[in-house]
Write an enzyme that holds these catalytic residues in place. Sequence first.
Site, PDB file in Angstrom:
ATOM      1  N   PRO A   1      -2.976   2.354  14.222  1.00 47.68           N
ATOM      2  CA  PRO A   1      -4.207   1.599  14.530  1.00 47.68           C
ATOM      3  C   PRO A   1      -4.713   1.987  15.927  1.00 47.68           C
ATOM      4  CG  PRO A   1      -2.393   0.123  13.885  1.00 47.68           C
ATOM      5  CD  PRO A   1      -1.805   1.485  14.095  1.00 47.68           C
ATOM      6  N   GLU A   2      -5.962   2.337  16.000  1.00 45.75           N
ATOM      7  CA  GLU A   2      -6.572   2.675  17.283  1.00 45.75           C
ATOM      8  C   GLU A   2      -7.411   1.489  17.756  1.00 45.75           C
ATOM      9  OE1 GLU A   2      -6.021   5.210  19.134  1.00 45.75           O
ATOM     10  OE2 GLU A   2      -4.858   6.447  17.761  1.00 45.75           O
TER      11      GLU A   2
END
Length: 270
Positions: free
Chosen positions: A2-3
Amino acid sequence: MPELPEVETTRRGIAPHLAGHKILSVSVRQAQLRWPVPTAIRRLKNQPVVSVSRRAKYLLIALPKGHIIIHLGMSGTIRVLPKKLPAAKHDHVDVLLSSGKVLRYTDPRRFGCWLWTTDNPIHHRLLAGLGPEPLTAGFSAAYLCRQSRGKRTPVKPWLMDNKVVVGVGNIYASESLFRAGISPKRRARSLTLDECQKLTVSVKKVLRQSINHGGTTISDFLSAEGRPGHFVQKLQVYDRAGEPCRVCGAPVKKLTQAQRSTFYCPRCQH
Ligand SMILES: [Zn+2]
């Protein structure tokens, strides 16, 4: 992994289900995440949620007596579900809410974390020393130019350094540099103020687009089978080695910088 846009999408998705509600209890099925989940979190009872905010890729749940600091690690997801839905193998933490729903944390690889602090979370060892948020005024051309003076590092890995700015992951670094017309091989110190201006604008644009896209999948990921909205946008260069540049038609090139793949157009980026 997840960014920043996925984490922000998660924050926006869960915030309305938490703020104004109470945490009735927390049940931890697997405490061994990246660090052990502290007992202070397990003992939370009848705590009203004050707010849900984000700093870099950390989610901060403010309660009257402290903050829960959450990082999704490599594979963590958070969903809001009906409480009767049985937990599956990798569902490690359940937060039972006064609304009758449950906030469920799932993390097959267990690189994420749930930590507790009674101090201002900004001063927590994981958060202190982080650079500015990319979508705030603090991330400006003047700031970036100042930071880059004397830095011999190539601009792409430099832009991914959390001390320079948070949340610019591998995809976003390549995409932002392409939009700014800057070669990823340039040394950071060679950037002009004008280029820093273009670069800050590009970073903000790419991240905003991605967050807006994630936002459209919020209702999905709140459903039982849902997953957080994965960033899909029209990538200009990332993962397109050998394919024609969308602007000039030249083949997109790939190189490795600091063990990460970089994609760029040799004709559009200087
Ligand atoms: Zn091109």
